[in-house]
Design a protein around this motif. Structure first.
Motif, short mmCIF file in Angstrom:
data_model
loop_
_atom_site.label_atom_id
_atom_site.label_comp_id
_atom_site.label_asym_id
_atom_site.label_seq_id
_atom_site.Cartn_x
_atom_site.Cartn_y
_atom_site.Cartn_z
N ASP A 168 -5.01 8.18 4.22
CA ASP A 168 -5.34 6.62 4.22
C ASP A 168 -4.23 5.94 5.15
OD1 ASP A 168 -7.34 6.49 1.80
OD2 ASP A 168 -6.01 7.75 0.56
N TYR A 169 -3.39 6.89 5.47
CA TYR A 169 -2.14 5.80 6.62
C TYR A 169 -3.29 6.29 7.73
CZ TYR A 169 1.47 4.67 9.66
OH TYR A 169 2.22 4.51 10.82
N CYS B 124 0.01 5.51 -0.06
CA CYS B 124 -0.61 6.49 0.40
C CYS B 124 -0.11 7.74 1.37
CB CYS B 124 -1.77 6.01 1.59
SG CYS B 124 -1.20 5.12 3.17
N SER C 133 8.32 5.81 5.09
CA SER C 133 7.75 7.05 5.13
C SER C 133 8.91 8.12 4.64
CB SER C 133 6.68 7.12 6.04
OG SER C 133 7.39 7.87 6.96
N LEU D 229 0.86 -1.52 0.16
CA LEU D 229 0.05 0.05 0.24
C LEU D 229 0.59 1.53 0.37
CD1 LEU D 229 -2.74 2.18 0.16
CD2 LEU D 229 -2.77 0.91 3.12
N ASP E 49 -4.90 10.17 -2.64
CA ASP E 49 -5.00 9.27 -2.41
C ASP E 49 -4.11 7.97 -2.54
OD1 ASP E 49 -2.82 9.46 -4.48
OD2 ASP E 49 -3.95 9.75 -6.34
N LYS E 50 -4.61 6.99 -2.31
CA LYS E 50 -3.41 5.64 -2.33
C LYS E 50 -3.49 4.24 -3.87
CE LYS E 50 -7.45 2.50 -0.41
NZ LYS E 50 -7.11 2.34 0.41
N LYS E 51 -2.37 3.88 -3.92
CA LYS E 51 -2.58 2.65 -5.04
C LYS E 51 -2.29 1.54 -3.97
CE LYS E 51 -2.26 4.98 -8.80
NZ LYS E 51 -2.94 5.18 -9.74
#
Length: 250
Positions: free
Chosen positions: A147-148, A143, A231, A141, A240-242
Motif C-alpha cells: 500500500d505504501y 500500511c 517506517s 495512514l 493491509d492498511k488502516k
C-alpha cells in the motif's frame, strides 16, 4: 533477461521445490557499465518465485531495451535464502493515545500485528506533527509495503516517469527500495507548491504556482503533495492498511 530468469529459478530450486509455506529473502546486484550498480534486497512470502523473479529480471530487461542509451550489463549477483515459514501479517488493532493534538506535538499509538500461526506483536509508534501545521482534520495512514507503493504512485507519480537513462535508474531504485517487511506510517498533508517534471518546489507561493500551471506551458506540472512519514521493520509482510483521522487544534 530470459536466461537470467531461468538461471535464477534453477539455482533457487536446485535442492527441490519450495515448501508449501515459504519465505524468500534475496539481495540482487546488477552491475551496469559506466554507472553505479543497482543493488537492492527484499523479502517475499508465499508468492512462489514470482516477486523475486520480477524484481531481479525486469530491471535487466528495462535497461537492455531502454529508448535512451545502449546499456551493457557487466554482472548479475543474487543471494537467495529460502525458509519454510509464512510471515504474512495483518494490522489487528490501532489505538491512538489521542485523536486531537496540536502542531508540534507527537501522535502516539499502539499497533497490534497478527501474523500467520504466530502470537500477536505490539509496537509503540509515534509521529511528530509539523510545527506550523494549520488546524484541521488529517488522515493518518498505517500500511505495509504494497500500500505504501500505491500511495507513492498516486501522490508523486512523476518519480516513476523517466525522461532519460539517469531518471530511469532512479525510478527503478525508488521502487526497489520499498521493503515489504516494514510498517509505514504516513500523515497526509494538504497539497502545496508544484512539481515540474522531476523538480519538486514544495514551498512555492500560491501566486507563482498559478502562473506555472498555465495551460499554455508545455512542461508537465502538477500540485505537490505533502506528507510526513516514518517506517520501521516488523520482520513480517503486512498486506493491509488502516486509515485514521486526527484533528489538529489551534
Amino acid at each position: 533477461p530470459l536466461v537470467f530468469r531461468w538461471s535464477l529459478a534453477g539455482a533457487t530450486l536446485m535442492l527441490g521445490s519450495l515448501p508449501s509455506e515459504h519465505t524468500i529473502e534475496y539481495k540482487v546486484t546488477i552491475g551496469v557499465e559506466d554507472t553505479e550498480p543497482i543493488t537492492f534486497k527484499n523479502v517475499s512470502t508465499n508468492r512462489g518465485l514470482d516477486e523475486m523473479m520480477v524484481e531481479a529480471a525486469v530491471p535487466v530487461a528495462i535497461l537492455m531495451n531502454n529508448p535512451y542509451k545502449s546499456v551493457d550489463i557487466k554482472s548479475l549477483d543474487v543471494d537467495v535464502r529460502v525458509a519454510p515459514k509464512n510471515i504474512v501479517s495483518h494490522i489487528w488493532t490501532v489505538d491512538l493515545s489521542d485523536s486531537r493534538v496540536k502542531a508540534g506535538q507527537e501522535v502516539k499509538m499502539e499497533v497490534v500485528v497478527e501474523s500467520f500461526l504466530a502470537e500477536k506483536k505490539k509496537y509503540q509508534v509515534s509521529l511528530k506533527i509539523p510545527d506550523e501545521l494549520a488546524p484541521g482534520r488529517y488522515d493518518l495512514l498505517l500500511c505495509g509495503g504494497y500500500d505504501y507503493l500505491q500511495f507513492l504512485r498516486k501522490a508523486a507519480p512523476y518519480r516513476f516517469v523517466p525522461q532519460n537513462l539517469s531518471d530511469l535508474i532512479k525510478a527503478m531504485n525508488n521502487i526497489l527500495a520499498i521493503k515489504r517487511d516494514k510498517l509505514y506510517l504516513l500523515l497526509v498533508l494538504p497539497p502545496g507548491g508544484v512539481a515540474i517534471e522531476k523538480a519538486e518546489l514544495p514551498d512555492l507561493p500560491a501566486t507563482k504556482a498559478l502562473v506555472l500551471q498555465d495551460a499554455k506551458r508545455t512542461l508537465s506540472i502538477q500540485p505537490y503533495q505533502h506528507w510526513v512519514e516514518k517506517s520501521f521493520r516488523t520482520g513480517t509482510v503486512i498486506i493491509d492498511k488502516k486509515v485514521m483521522r486526527i484533528v489538529v487544534e489551534k
